[in-house]
Scaffold this motif. Structure first.
Motif, PDB file in Angstrom:
ATOM      1  N   GLY A   1       0.999  -1.690   0.155  1.00  0.00           N
ATOM      2  CA  GLY A   1       0.148   0.281  -0.146  1.00  0.00           C
ATOM      3  C   GLY A   1       1.121   1.272   0.047  1.00  0.00           C
ATOM      4  O   GLY A   1       2.112   1.059   0.120  1.00  0.00           O
ATOM      5  N   GLY A   2       0.029   2.435   0.218  1.00  0.00           N
ATOM      6  CA  GLY A   2       1.255   3.504   0.156  1.00  0.00           C
ATOM      7  C   GLY A   2      -0.223   4.693  -0.387  1.00  0.00           C
ATOM      8  O   GLY A   2      -1.267   4.930  -1.183  1.00  0.00           O
ATOM      9  N   PHE A   3       0.847   6.163  -1.221  1.00  0.00           N
ATOM     10  CA  PHE A   3       0.022   6.735  -2.067  1.00  0.00           C
ATOM     11  C   PHE A   3       1.191   7.989  -2.367  1.00  0.00           C
ATOM     12  O   PHE A   3       2.456   8.179  -2.283  1.00  0.00           O
TER      13      PHE A   3
ATOM     14  N   GLY B   1       5.269  10.724  -1.349  1.00  0.00           N
ATOM     15  CA  GLY B   1       4.327   9.992  -1.397  1.00  0.00           C
ATOM     16  C   GLY B   1       5.309   8.620  -0.122  1.00  0.00           C
ATOM     17  O   GLY B   1       5.893   8.992   0.152  1.00  0.00           O
ATOM     18  N   ALA B   2       4.529   7.532  -0.592  1.00  0.00           N
ATOM     19  CA  ALA B   2       5.234   6.276   0.475  1.00  0.00           C
ATOM     20  C   ALA B   2       4.777   4.883  -0.190  1.00  0.00           C
ATOM     21  O   ALA B   2       3.863   4.861  -0.506  1.00  0.00           O
ATOM     22  N   ILE B   3       5.219   3.998   0.148  1.00  0.00           N
ATOM     23  CA  ILE B   3       5.189   3.090  -0.493  1.00  0.00           C
ATOM     24  C   ILE B   3       5.613   1.829   0.437  1.00  0.00           C
ATOM     25  O   ILE B   3       6.534   1.432   1.394  1.00  0.00           O
TER      26      ILE B   3
ATOM     27  N   LEU C   1       7.585  -9.047   8.455  1.00  0.00           N
ATOM     28  CA  LEU C   1       8.633  -8.485   8.085  1.00  0.00           C
ATOM     29  C   LEU C   1       8.037  -7.342   6.916  1.00  0.00           C
ATOM     30  O   LEU C   1       7.496  -7.803   6.075  1.00  0.00           O
ATOM     31  N   ALA C   2       8.427  -5.885   6.586  1.00  0.00           N
ATOM     32  CA  ALA C   2       7.822  -4.981   7.045  1.00  0.00           C
ATOM     33  C   ALA C   2       9.348  -3.820   6.170  1.00  0.00           C
ATOM     34  O   ALA C   2       9.152  -3.478   7.129  1.00  0.00           O
ATOM     35  N   VAL C   3       9.102  -3.542   4.623  1.00  0.00           N
ATOM     36  CA  VAL C   3       9.642  -1.502   4.819  1.00  0.00           C
ATOM     37  C   VAL C   3       8.754  -1.137   4.363  1.00  0.00           C
ATOM     38  O   VAL C   3       7.691  -1.309   3.361  1.00  0.00           O
TER      39      VAL C   3
ATOM     40  N   ARG D   1      12.979   8.498   3.967  1.00  0.00           N
ATOM     41  CA  ARG D   1      13.062   8.170   5.003  1.00  0.00           C
ATOM     42  C   ARG D   1      12.929   6.799   4.015  1.00  0.00           C
ATOM     43  O   ARG D   1      11.777   6.048   3.897  1.00  0.00           O
ATOM     44  N   PHE D   2      12.899   5.857   4.737  1.00  0.00           N
ATOM     45  CA  PHE D   2      13.317   3.886   4.534  1.00  0.00           C
ATOM     46  C   PHE D   2      13.182   3.514   6.561  1.00  0.00           C
ATOM     47  O   PHE D   2      13.833   4.592   7.620  1.00  0.00           O
ATOM     48  N   SER D   3      12.301   2.970   6.274  1.00  0.00           N
ATOM     49  CA  SER D   3      11.018   2.319   7.517  1.00  0.00           C
ATOM     50  C   SER D   3      11.385   0.874   7.724  1.00  0.00           C
ATOM     51  O   SER D   3      10.972   0.414   6.182  1.00  0.00           O
ATOM     52  N   LEU D   4      11.238   0.278   9.340  1.00  0.00           N
ATOM     53  CA  LEU D   4      12.170  -1.342   9.174  1.00  0.00           C
ATOM     54  C   LEU D   4      11.070  -2.313  10.182  1.00  0.00           C
ATOM     55  O   LEU D   4      11.624  -1.216  11.492  1.00  0.00           O
TER      56      LEU D   4
END
Length: 729
Positions: free
Chosen positions: A169-171, A186-188, A196-198, A230-233
């Motif tokens: 998902g994202g926008f 935006g984000a994905i 586990l998700a990023v 930004r990168f998130s985990l």
């Protein structure tokens, strides 16, 4: 202007005749679908319903931030009661109830602590845009137990959207407006396995300046070019939960846009038009930041959670100033410039043990460590015979703390809570002031002031409160809390002491009308000791920090949210009364241009030095600085069902922040920021996953002073309008 008028007219047309017909239409949502959702906050280390937390706070989701036109930290003052954010150039003065930061010195801590994903943020580089935000929480009053040693005024928590494992998902969202204002963000979210998700997010924001510089250097002060990513985990193997963020920010503005305050020496060089500047020196502002954090949570079989938060920040700022903000160049009014570099690196580690809340007894234990390293390098000219002046500061700060908070339910409805924290603070500072840098005094100049010193202090803070849950929808609470902000060193011969505050509050939180109405109401009284503020250090001739006086503060705050069918309402207000004690200090406005050095110059020609004694005046005796007596905001929107998955939602926002003082000499023409009321509007068309919005801010195009630094003033943003489109997937 025509687009702004269209936005207002569109709201009126959509919200009046269609409001009646929409209520009668079969597509209108039934009452049970139009109730308010739960507001979740995390500032107290647990995920909690705000209505059940005994604290004065405002919490806004990412969608609510957009609806209220909150794009940056300073916009929050138009959405949260008692919050004031004023421009000060390199940093912003963020204050809650007149307590926070009133100094740009690297030696002073910010009394309203700002946190991004739980990590404390230095005051540098906090003006960047919000993007992919889950929520923002504004906590009012000292947070002396869980938050730490530098939150005498309150705390602001900015929480990014976390990855999740439920699916891709994202926008994507973009906008275009006047001043050639272009944004794209935006984000994905991508699940890699079942645990586990990023998530990746990015922001681009670019616009022309609100100002026109007619000077010879063709500067573009205030022009914005901002990029961030930004990168998130998220990893959740079994009972462990790990959430990490890496963020990079690059922001350039072409320099700060300010002009001389009328009646000050250089105001003769002002253009006469608030949006036209005349600089005779190059201007530049380039801010870069790298942020990293990891939160680990491990839940044991009995429900106890072990939490670790590790954070790192590296922020750098390069600035070029035309300090006098004009093209004047005379013997009496020489040109003044500054070349500034500031860098701050920070490491944070916090450990918590958190009990479950299912029984009568619950508790939190914690330890905290924070290390800050600050480098300042300034080269300025002011027309004196010993130009230029070189100022170097190397500042190392260490903050440690141990804290505990426990709650015991005396009955099913009554809970007593007690929290305590001991904080220790130490700082070592090196540096000095040298005149004639690179001239006849040699390549490093002649040192005329030693800024080296060290300082240590510590305080016990905490909170005791009693909570009465009348029923599931009504909470009454009362507490006493103590907050503390550390002292520090100005120079080899000058230090300043900590601030402390006692806060006594009582409040009522209620949910009414079957979830259609939610309210908060609170009273507070604060006894504030040793208020820290900028002053001229007569031993060095440089800006320092002084404990000016004591203060008493009391007031009333309230918030309201309502939703009935498609109609939504929200409002907040604050009344804050404060009284600051008196003191003696140098009135820097009276010091002639070209003078920055004190009597320590010794054998240096007296034309390059000054005795500040004639400029000492009595100050204080009025309200706290940056503390408007009245502030309020309200918003209204109505979702009109157009059939199928289409809705049209017009919205109006109005916010007022009252007059406030920026200096304890209370000179009406020089240090008073007039009150301002700002109107914004938003019309949103939703078609399934797509949105199209027309927006307008400061619709009346009000010209207002948003901050004061020295003899110069900043102006707030003019009217902006445009279109924004986005899609969620």
């Amino acid at each position: 202007m025509r687009i702004a008028a269209f936005l207002v007219t569109g709201f009126v047309l959509a919200a009046t005749p269609t409001m009646v017909s929409a209520q009668a239409a079969s597509s209108a949502p039934p009452p049970d679908e139009a109730t308010l959702g739960e507001i979740v906050v995390t500032a107290q280390r647990r995920v909690e319903n705000l209505q059940n937390v005994p604290i004065a706070a405002t919490a806004l989701s990412g969608d609510q931030l957009a609806a209220k036109s909150v794009a940056r930290l300073d916009d929050l003052q138009f959405a949260a009661p008692s919050l004031s954010v004023t421009d000060a150039g390199l940093t912003q003065s963020v204050n809650i109830r007149g307590i926070g930061i009133s100094s740009g010195s690297p030696a002073v801590a910010n009394g309203v602590a700002v946190y991004i994903n739980g990590v404390f943020q230095p005051p540098l580089l906090t003006t960047s845009s919000f993007y992919d935000v889950a929520s923002v929480e504004v906590l009012r009053g000292p947070q002396g137990t869980l938050v730490g040693s530098n939150s005498t005024g309150g705390a602001i928590f900015i929480n990014s959207q976390a990855p999740d494992t439920s699916g891709v998902g994202g926008f994507v969202q973009g906008s275009y407006g006047n001043y050639d204002h272009r944004t794209l963000q935006g984000a994905i979210n991508i699940p890699l396995t079942g645990n586990l998700a990023v998530r990746g997010a990015a922001n681009y924001d670019k616009r022309n300046s609100y100002f026109d510089d007619i000077g010879v250097f063709n500067n573009h002060p205030d022009r914005l070019n901002e990029k961030a990513g930004r990168f998130s985990l998220l990893w959740t193997p079994g009972s462990l939960r790990m959430l990490s963020h890496l963020e990079w920010i690059d922001k350039q503005t072409g320099g700060y846009a300010y002009s001389p305050i009328p009646g000050t020496p250089y105001s003769a060089g002002a253009t006469g038009d608030a949006r036209t500047l005349d600089f005779d020196a190059p201007t530049r502002n380039h801010e870069r930041g790298f942020l990293a954090d990891t939160e680990l949570r491990y839940e044991f079989d009995g429900g106890i959670t072990l939490r670790s938060l590790t954070g790192y920040a590296n922020k750098r700022v390069n600035n070029l100033y035309d300090s006098d903000a004009t093209s004047l160049n005379t013997a009496a009014l020489p040109p003044s410039t500054e070349d500034q570099f500031v860098r701050e690196r920070e490491f944070v580690q916090e450990i918590n043990l958190i009990s479950p809340t299912t029984g009568r007894f619950n508790w939190i234990l914690g330890g905290y460590y924070q290390r800050n390293k600050i480098d300042v390098d300034i080269l300025n000219t002011n027309g004196s015979p010993v130009d230029p002046t070189h100022i170097v500061i190397y500042n190392n700060k260490t903050t440690t703390g141990l804290f505990a908070q426990a709650g015991y339910k005396i009955t099913d409805r009554v809970e007593f809570q007690l929290g305590a924290r001991y904080s220790h603070y130490s700082v070592t500072q090196e540096g000095g002031v040298a005149i004639g840098y690179g001239t006849a005094f040699g390549p490093t100049g002649l040192q005329v002031a030693d800024l080296g010193n060290s300082h240590k202090d510590g305080r016990l803070t905490g909170k005791a409160n009693i909570n009465f849950q009348i029923d599931p929808d009504n909470l009454i609470y009362a507490f006493a809390a103590r907050g503390y902000k550390p002292g520090g060193a100005n120079s080899a011969t000058s230090q300043f002491q900590p601030e402390t505050v006692w806060d006594y509050e009582a409040g009522w939180k209620s949910t009414m009308l079957d979830g259609h109405l939610r309210t908060q109401l609170g009273l507070f009284y604060m006894d504030y000791q040793r208020f820290q503020f900028d002053f001229v250090d007569t031993s060095s001739g440089q800006s320092g920090v002084i404990n000016v006086a004591n203060s008493t503060i009391y007031g009333l705050e309230g918030q309201l949210q309502a939703k009935v069918h498609g109609l939504g309402l929200d409002a907040g207000f604050a009344y804050v009364h404060s009284k600051l004690g008196s003191l003696l200090a140098v009135n820097s406005r009276l010091v002639p241009p070209g003078v920055t050095l004190g009597p320590q110059c010794g054998a240096i020609p007296t034309t390059g030095c000054t005795d500040y004694t004639p400029f000492i005046r009595e100050a204080g005796g009025g309200p706290n600085l940056f503390s408007p007596r009245f502030s309020y905001n309200f918003g209204v929107d109505y979702a009109v069902q157009l059939g199928g998955d289409k809705t049209l939602t017009p919205r109006l926002n109005y916010a007022y922040v009252g007059p406030q003082w920026s200096n304890y000499f209370y000179e009406p023409g020089f240090s008073r920021l007039r009150g301002r009321g700002l109107l914004s509007a938003l019309v949103t068309l939703r078609i399934g996953k797509w949105t199209l919005e027309g927006y307008g801010t400061n619709l009346t195009n009000k010209t207002y002073v948003s901050g004061i630094t020295g003899n110069n003033r900043f102006l707030g943003a003019p009217r902006e309008y445009g279109l924004r489109a986005g899609v969620r997937f």
